[in-house]
Design a protein around this motif. Structure first.
Motif, PDB file in Angstrom:
ATOM      1  N   GLU A 120      10.266  -6.087  17.294  1.00 34.33           N
ATOM      2  CA  GLU A 120      10.407  -7.371  16.362  1.00 34.33           C
ATOM      3  C   GLU A 120      10.408  -6.677  15.009  1.00 34.33           C
ATOM      4  OE1 GLU A 120      11.158 -10.411  17.641  1.00 34.33           O
ATOM      5  OE2 GLU A 120      11.271  -9.634  19.723  1.00 34.33           O
ATOM      6  N   GLU A 121      10.990  -7.715  14.068  1.00 34.31           N
ATOM      7  CA  GLU A 121      11.112  -7.401  12.579  1.00 34.31           C
ATOM      8  C   GLU A 121       9.554  -7.733  12.483  1.00 34.31           C
ATOM      9  OE1 GLU A 121      12.718  -8.999   8.345  1.00 34.31           O
ATOM     10  OE2 GLU A 121      13.710  -9.221  10.190  1.00 34.31           O
ATOM     11  N   GLY A 122       9.045  -7.094  11.450  1.00 33.47           N
ATOM     12  CA  GLY A 122       7.417  -7.159  10.945  1.00 33.47           C
ATOM     13  C   GLY A 122       6.495  -6.423  11.741  1.00 33.47           C
ATOM     14  N   GLN A 123       6.627  -5.784  12.994  1.00 29.66           N
ATOM     15  CA  GLN A 123       5.887  -5.184  13.711  1.00 29.66           C
ATOM     16  C   GLN A 123       5.437  -3.991  13.043  1.00 29.66           C
ATOM     17  OE1 GLN A 123       7.815  -5.118  17.985  1.00 29.66           O
ATOM     18  NE2 GLN A 123       5.725  -4.750  17.931  1.00 29.66           N
ATOM     19  N   ILE A 124       4.248  -3.504  13.176  1.00 26.37           N
ATOM     20  CA  ILE A 124       3.581  -2.461  12.642  1.00 26.37           C
ATOM     21  C   ILE A 124       4.213  -1.172  13.324  1.00 26.37           C
ATOM     22  CG2 ILE A 124       1.702  -0.889  12.177  1.00 26.37           C
ATOM     23  CD1 ILE A 124       1.624  -3.359  10.515  1.00 26.37           C
ATOM     24  N   HIS A 146      -2.658  14.688   1.559  1.00 27.84           N
ATOM     25  CA  HIS A 146      -1.551  13.811   1.044  1.00 27.84           C
ATOM     26  C   HIS A 146      -1.329  13.981  -0.454  1.00 27.84           C
ATOM     27  CE1 HIS A 146      -0.687  12.912   5.055  1.00 27.84           C
ATOM     28  NE2 HIS A 146      -1.691  12.445   5.256  1.00 27.84           N
ATOM     29  N   ASP A 147      -0.075  13.335  -0.913  1.00 24.63           N
ATOM     30  CA  ASP A 147       0.470  13.354  -2.452  1.00 24.63           C
ATOM     31  C   ASP A 147       0.912  11.922  -2.416  1.00 24.63           C
ATOM     32  OD1 ASP A 147       1.951  13.101  -4.659  1.00 24.63           O
ATOM     33  OD2 ASP A 147       1.550  15.379  -4.911  1.00 24.63           O
ATOM     34  N   PRO A 148       0.812  11.106  -3.384  1.00 24.82           N
ATOM     35  CA  PRO A 148       1.408   9.817  -3.289  1.00 24.82           C
ATOM     36  C   PRO A 148       2.974   9.865  -3.597  1.00 24.82           C
ATOM     37  CG  PRO A 148      -0.051   9.984  -5.185  1.00 24.82           C
ATOM     38  CD  PRO A 148      -0.353  10.983  -4.349  1.00 24.82           C
ATOM     39  N   ASP A 149       3.347  11.002  -4.234  1.00 26.88           N
ATOM     40  CA  ASP A 149       4.772  11.176  -4.628  1.00 26.88           C
ATOM     41  C   ASP A 149       5.704  12.011  -3.511  1.00 26.88           C
ATOM     42  OD1 ASP A 149       4.272   9.916  -7.153  1.00 26.88           O
ATOM     43  OD2 ASP A 149       3.558  11.732  -7.884  1.00 26.88           O
ATOM     44  N   ASP A 150       4.978  12.290  -1.946  1.00 28.94           N
ATOM     45  CA  ASP A 150       5.601  13.072  -1.324  1.00 28.94           C
ATOM     46  C   ASP A 150       6.537  12.102  -0.310  1.00 28.94           C
ATOM     47  OD1 ASP A 150       4.025  11.664   0.429  1.00 28.94           O
ATOM     48  OD2 ASP A 150       2.630  13.537   1.275  1.00 28.94           O
ATOM     49  N   GLY A 151       6.305  10.863  -0.597  1.00 31.76           N
ATOM     50  CA  GLY A 151       7.481   9.998   0.039  1.00 31.76           C
ATOM     51  C   GLY A 151       7.008   9.457   1.458  1.00 31.76           C
ATOM     52  N   LEU A 152       5.832  10.036   1.887  1.00 32.52           N
ATOM     53  CA  LEU A 152       5.548   9.698   3.263  1.00 32.52           C
ATOM     54  C   LEU A 152       4.937   8.228   3.194  1.00 32.52           C
ATOM     55  CD1 LEU A 152       3.684  13.337   4.262  1.00 32.52           C
ATOM     56  CD2 LEU A 152       6.098  12.318   4.961  1.00 32.52           C
ATOM     57  N   ARG A 153       4.674   7.793   4.665  1.00 32.07           N
ATOM     58  CA  ARG A 153       4.121   6.410   4.847  1.00 32.07           C
ATOM     59  C   ARG A 153       3.093   6.614   5.949  1.00 32.07           C
ATOM     60  NH1 ARG A 153       6.844   1.862   3.198  1.00 32.07           N
ATOM     61  NH2 ARG A 153       4.850   0.854   3.716  1.00 32.07           N
ATOM     62  N   LEU A 154       2.175   5.882   5.943  1.00 28.96           N
ATOM     63  CA  LEU A 154       1.252   5.734   7.050  1.00 28.96           C
ATOM     64  C   LEU A 154       1.833   4.891   8.210  1.00 28.96           C
ATOM     65  CD1 LEU A 154      -2.284   5.653   5.460  1.00 28.96           C
ATOM     66  CD2 LEU A 154      -1.014   7.797   6.208  1.00 28.96           C
ATOM     67  N   ALA A 155       2.095   5.253   9.219  1.00 29.83           N
ATOM     68  CA  ALA A 155       2.525   4.377  10.284  1.00 29.83           C
ATOM     69  C   ALA A 155       1.813   3.094  10.722  1.00 29.83           C
ATOM     70  CB  ALA A 155       2.941   5.292  11.707  1.00 29.83           C
ATOM     71  N   CYS A 156       0.310   3.353  10.444  1.00 29.39           N
ATOM     72  CA  CYS A 156      -0.308   2.351  10.723  1.00 29.39           C
ATOM     73  C   CYS A 156      -0.388   1.283   9.868  1.00 29.39           C
ATOM     74  CB  CYS A 156      -1.699   2.736  10.843  1.00 29.39           C
ATOM     75  SG  CYS A 156      -2.802   3.376   9.300  1.00 29.39           S
ATOM     76  N   GLN A 157       0.276   1.436   8.543  1.00 30.67           N
ATOM     77  CA  GLN A 157       0.374   0.237   7.574  1.00 30.67           C
ATOM     78  C   GLN A 157       1.837  -0.036   7.227  1.00 30.67           C
ATOM     79  OE1 GLN A 157      -2.559  -1.110   6.012  1.00 30.67           O
ATOM     80  NE2 GLN A 157      -3.504   0.132   7.822  1.00 30.67           N
ATOM     81  N   THR A 158       2.777   0.608   7.977  1.00 33.08           N
ATOM     82  CA  THR A 158       4.167   0.373   7.728  1.00 33.08           C
ATOM     83  C   THR A 158       4.901  -0.662   8.451  1.00 33.08           C
ATOM     84  OG1 THR A 158       4.448   2.735   6.772  1.00 33.08           O
ATOM     85  CG2 THR A 158       6.533   1.512   7.449  1.00 33.08           C
ATOM     86  N   THR A 159       5.234  -1.639   7.959  1.00 32.91           N
ATOM     87  CA  THR A 159       5.883  -2.715   8.636  1.00 32.91           C
ATOM     88  C   THR A 159       7.370  -2.626   8.906  1.00 32.91           C
ATOM     89  OG1 THR A 159       6.124  -4.296   6.681  1.00 32.91           O
ATOM     90  CG2 THR A 159       4.342  -4.675   8.276  1.00 32.91           C
ATOM     91  N   VAL A 160       8.026  -2.580  10.101  1.00 30.80           N
ATOM     92  CA  VAL A 160       9.573  -2.501  10.065  1.00 30.80           C
ATOM     93  C   VAL A 160      10.225  -3.794   9.824  1.00 30.80           C
ATOM     94  CG1 VAL A 160      11.109  -2.151  11.965  1.00 30.80           C
ATOM     95  CG2 VAL A 160       8.784  -0.975  12.111  1.00 30.80           C
TER      96      VAL A 160
END
Length: 101
Positions: free
Chosen positions: A14-18, A73-87
């Motif tokens: 679903e859109e909005g899921q973590i 980590h480095d804020p500029d490496d482009g990675l995301r935390l899966a636990c905070q990323t909404t699809v």
């Protein structure tokens, strides 16, 4: 309905899921090795669910910004935390090697 592509699997959600929840519900994991057991369970404090994401996702949360701002980590490496990323739409997710990914 968005599709998450991860390690050869295509997972509908679903859109909005973590993202972390989408992966875990599909029997996948955003963690490597022991970090699958030694993690913060979605609280954005450990950083072990860091992934590379290409596609439609929400903005970084304040908690995600904080965690990605210090090593390993480095804020500029482009990675995301899966636990905070909404699809928000179709995404392709890559998990890199090592404990922190």
């Amino acid at each position: 309905m968005p599709t998450v592509e991860f390690r050869g699997a295509e997972i509908e959600c679903e859109e909005g899921q973590i993202l972390r929840d989408v992966l875990l519900d599909a029997g996948e994991t955003p963690h490597n090795g022991l970090s699958s057991r030694l993690n913060c369970h979605g609280m954005a404090t450990c950083g072990t669910c860091a992934v590379e994401v290409d596609g439609a996702v929400g903005d970084r949360t304040a908690a995600e910004e904080r965690r990605l701002s210090f090593p390993p980590h480095d804020p500029d490496d482009g990675l995301r935390l899966a636990c905070q990323t909404t699809v928000r739409g179709d995404v392709s997710v890559t998990k890199h090697g090592g404990f922190w990914g």
